[in-house]
Motif scaffolding. Sequence first.
Motif, short mmCIF file in Angstrom:
data_model
loop_
_atom_site.label_atom_id
_atom_site.label_comp_id
_atom_site.label_asym_id
_atom_site.label_seq_id
_atom_site.Cartn_x
_atom_site.Cartn_y
_atom_site.Cartn_z
N PRO A 42 6.58 -39.45 -8.06
CA PRO A 42 5.98 -39.90 -6.80
C PRO A 42 7.04 -40.28 -5.78
CG PRO A 42 5.75 -41.58 -8.45
CD PRO A 42 6.33 -40.41 -9.17
N GLN A 43 6.69 -40.13 -4.53
CA GLN A 43 7.63 -40.37 -3.44
C GLN A 43 7.06 -41.49 -2.58
OE1 GLN A 43 7.99 -37.15 -0.62
NE2 GLN A 43 10.20 -37.42 -0.57
N MET A 44 7.84 -42.54 -2.37
CA MET A 44 7.34 -43.70 -1.65
C MET A 44 7.20 -43.40 -0.17
SD MET A 44 8.71 -47.64 -1.51
CE MET A 44 9.76 -47.39 -0.09
N LEU A 45 6.10 -43.89 0.38
CA LEU A 45 5.83 -43.70 1.80
C LEU A 45 6.07 -44.99 2.58
CD1 LEU A 45 2.57 -41.53 1.67
CD2 LEU A 45 4.94 -40.78 1.90
N VAL A 46 5.35 -46.07 2.24
CA VAL A 46 5.46 -47.37 2.93
C VAL A 46 5.31 -48.48 1.92
CG1 VAL A 46 4.59 -46.51 5.14
CG2 VAL A 46 2.99 -47.37 3.43
N SER A 47 5.62 -49.69 2.37
CA SER A 47 5.42 -50.90 1.56
C SER A 47 4.50 -51.82 2.33
CB SER A 47 6.76 -51.60 1.28
OG SER A 47 6.55 -52.75 0.51
N ILE A 48 3.46 -52.28 1.65
CA ILE A 48 2.45 -53.13 2.26
C ILE A 48 2.61 -54.55 1.71
CG2 ILE A 48 -0.04 -53.48 2.57
CD1 ILE A 48 -0.39 -50.50 2.19
N SER A 56 2.75 -58.75 12.95
CA SER A 56 3.96 -57.93 12.86
C SER A 56 3.75 -56.85 11.81
CB SER A 56 5.17 -58.80 12.50
OG SER A 56 4.97 -59.41 11.25
N MET A 57 4.49 -55.80 11.94
CA MET A 57 4.37 -54.67 11.01
C MET A 57 5.76 -54.17 10.72
SD MET A 57 2.53 -51.02 11.56
CE MET A 57 3.69 -50.67 12.87
N LEU A 58 6.06 -54.00 9.44
CA LEU A 58 7.35 -53.49 9.03
C LEU A 58 7.11 -52.28 8.16
CD1 LEU A 58 9.21 -56.81 8.15
CD2 LEU A 58 9.41 -55.46 10.23
N ILE A 59 7.91 -51.25 8.32
CA ILE A 59 7.80 -50.00 7.55
C ILE A 59 9.02 -49.87 6.68
CG2 ILE A 59 7.59 -47.50 7.68
CD1 ILE A 59 6.24 -47.85 10.36
N ALA A 60 8.79 -49.61 5.44
CA ALA A 60 9.90 -49.48 4.50
C ALA A 60 10.79 -48.32 4.88
CB ALA A 60 9.37 -49.30 3.09
N PHE A 108 -2.56 -40.29 -3.49
CA PHE A 108 -1.75 -41.45 -3.10
C PHE A 108 -1.99 -42.55 -4.12
CE2 PHE A 108 -2.89 -39.16 0.76
CZ PHE A 108 -1.64 -38.94 1.33
N SER A 109 -0.96 -43.34 -4.37
CA SER A 109 -1.05 -44.48 -5.29
C SER A 109 -0.27 -45.65 -4.70
CB SER A 109 -0.51 -44.10 -6.67
OG SER A 109 0.87 -43.79 -6.58
N ILE A 110 -0.51 -46.88 -5.24
CA ILE A 110 0.14 -48.09 -4.75
C ILE A 110 0.50 -48.98 -5.92
CG2 ILE A 110 -2.03 -49.33 -4.39
CD1 ILE A 110 -0.70 -50.57 -1.89
N LYS A 130 3.99 -51.12 -2.87
CA LYS A 130 4.61 -49.87 -2.44
C LYS A 130 3.62 -48.71 -2.66
CE LYS A 130 9.31 -51.37 -3.53
NZ LYS A 130 10.54 -51.07 -4.30
N MET A 131 3.43 -47.93 -1.58
CA MET A 131 2.48 -46.80 -1.64
C MET A 131 3.26 -45.50 -1.78
SD MET A 131 -0.65 -45.82 0.91
CE MET A 131 0.37 -45.03 2.14
N PHE A 132 2.79 -44.63 -2.67
CA PHE A 132 3.48 -43.39 -2.99
C PHE A 132 2.55 -42.19 -2.75
CE2 PHE A 132 5.13 -46.74 -5.69
CZ PHE A 132 6.51 -46.61 -5.59
#
Length: 808
Positions: free
Chosen positions: A76-82, A2-6, A109-111, A117-119
Amino acid sequence: FSMLIAELPYPLDLQDTVWERKEEEEVKAPPEFQAPPTVIMFPRQQEISSKGLRRQKRDWVIPPVNVPENSRGPFPQMLVSIRSDQDRNISIRYSITGVGADQPPNEVFSIDPVAGKMFVTKPLDRERRSSYHLRAHAVNMNGERVESPIDLYIYVIDMNDNRPEFKNQVYNGSVDEGSKPGTFVMHLAAFDHDDNTTANGMVRYRILSQTPHSPIPNMFTINSETGDIVTVAAGLDREVSNPGKYSIIVQATDMEGNLNFGLSNTATAIISVTDINDNPPELTSRTFSGEVPENRINVAVANLTVIDRDQPRSPNWNAVYRIISGDPIGHFTIITDPHTNDGMVTVVKPVDFEQNRAFMLTVVVNNQAPLASGIQSSLQSTSGVTISVVDINEPPFFPTNPKSIRFEEGVPAGTSLTTFSASDPDRFMQQSIRYSKLADPAEWLSINTTNGQIVTTATLDRESIYVKNNIYEATFLAVDNGSPMASGTGTLQIYLIDVNDNAPSLLPRESQICERINRNAGINITAADSDTDPNVGPFVFELPTFPASIRRNWTVSRLNGDYARLSLRIQYLKPGVYEVPVIVSDSGNPPLSNRSIIKVKVCPCDENGDCTLVGAVAAAGLGTGAIIAILICIIILLSEYTDWTSSVRRREKERQTKQLLIDPEDDVRDNILKYDEEGGGEEDQDYDLSQLQQPDSLEHIISKPLGVRRVDERPIIPESQYPIRPAVPHPGDIGDFINEGLRAADNDPTAPPYDSLLVFDYEGSGSTAGSVSSLNSSSTGDQDYDYLNDWGPRFKKLADMYGGGEDD
């Protein structure tokens, strides 16, 4: 899996999301994927059923993350959460790798390693990089991998932030005048750095303005998509659209040309209307005129002007003139001036006023290039040219030049030979001609000044040095009385026919023959005659009858027409010189004869038939005693010459090896002599020989020849005059001559040895030794100077002063 996107602050673009099943089984996306997921889960590991079979879970491809470029933040602006589903049991640390994370450009990009959380940390620029490929990792606190890495694709969404750009601000094109509508002119292209698959990068073109507006404001159009410019109307005329160019402003707009939302840029297209030969040249006048003096060439006599509206100094403009009538012989040509296009009518062949007083020429003008299709020649391309010939005074001329006549030589003075008259080409001028003599090398002729009659003033002689190949040449001058006066010359050639007026002469004048008759002995004789055939050979040779001794001692036999042989008739003739007369006659009509004398030396001969030396002398009439005396004198002269040459060579050799008049043994002057190096003892090996070299200042010493070692200075005074030895001295005068020479040498101050300052060889500057003036003799006894008596007469005075001995 499964995959969920923030949840993001902006909608996630899922239009291009492709759902795939690894088992190639199509399924409908579950309802939870219809809305943006909040978390990206690592895929689960394989599960083993109770029956021991591996069951493969269905896996979904993770859709890319779309990020718009030029975002204003905040960052930084959040993109997704892993997230990994094992974080319930153990502590997990998350990280990302790839370009934009740990590879340049770094830290885009940073996490959060704990929350996953990836930014994105800064605004993105699609024109620099349009996508990023990252990998997400999950490890435990010991750094051991707990999940397989997953791939993350981040696409930068394009925004319309770039205007279309032309490579050049000005483009140049051309089109022929008179082109039909739809003719391609040129191509313009603008480039937009935005995505060309979207409206942001789709450029459209349009023409904003055209200058000039003639003949209509819209002569050109542009393809909105390709940028090709073509003509849309007829009527392009270079001569009308002065200066033959159109300036067009072209606008390029993106957003498919939407002027409300698109960005625009402009460029200028310069379209030159290329000239074609659609304007024939036209002469400015229907008639032209000019004049030319007769007998003149390479002069311009008329100037033709033309008008042509085509491109100046091009083949469509350059005029070419042709004379189509009125000049059948080709007296004239027309040269085009390359700068003005005018035609210069030029004379190339001289014209004669007496033959043609005027010329009526018809001239047509064309261009170098043919006229364009459909263009007709103008009626003004043809004109008439009238050339008037100006009469000038031309010099008289001799119709026959040179004029040849034939006469026998010997014509007496006062004989009229011919009339050598000239003609005046100026028939329309009443003029008279006067004659004079210009060249008469032998002064044999005269000419009448009014009618040109030639009369002899002396006898004509073919054998004169002024006659070449039987022809005598004289030059005469004819002058008219025009204004200005003109003159012409003529040459008279007189061919002189030979007459027999020269008697032959005998050759040779002298010869020799043996005293005794010999079968092959004889003298070949011939004759020379200044005349020519038939007044020369064959010759007749004969001996005169008087005196009788001639025919008694000599005889003449004929060899051929030109040669005969003179030989002895008797067995022996006393040696001597005999003058033998021979009569020679030629073959003229009537023949001429000449009595000539040949001097014959009769002498004794050797076995080869050649006169001996004694015989030759005897033939000269000398006695035996005189001959012997002459031979003795010759021998004495030869021996004297041999002795003299030997003496000269010996003195020259002595002069090269010895430059003094005294023997070297008697020469004790203070001179530095060069001796042969014979080595030395061990104590003699340390000398500094460089100190013995001559200084540079003594140029007069260095320049002396190699054999000359003395440096005596010769006094600069006149040398003494020594007595001159007579050419043939009497033996009694030799002693007096020697004594006089000795006295002159003793009193000659210029003879060596010279009483002057002597220059010695330079032995270096400075010395480690002290002054030699402090040296004295180590001997305490009396010095014996008797050895000075052995040094010759020059030391006699010194020996008398110091070597007196017991006589003192």
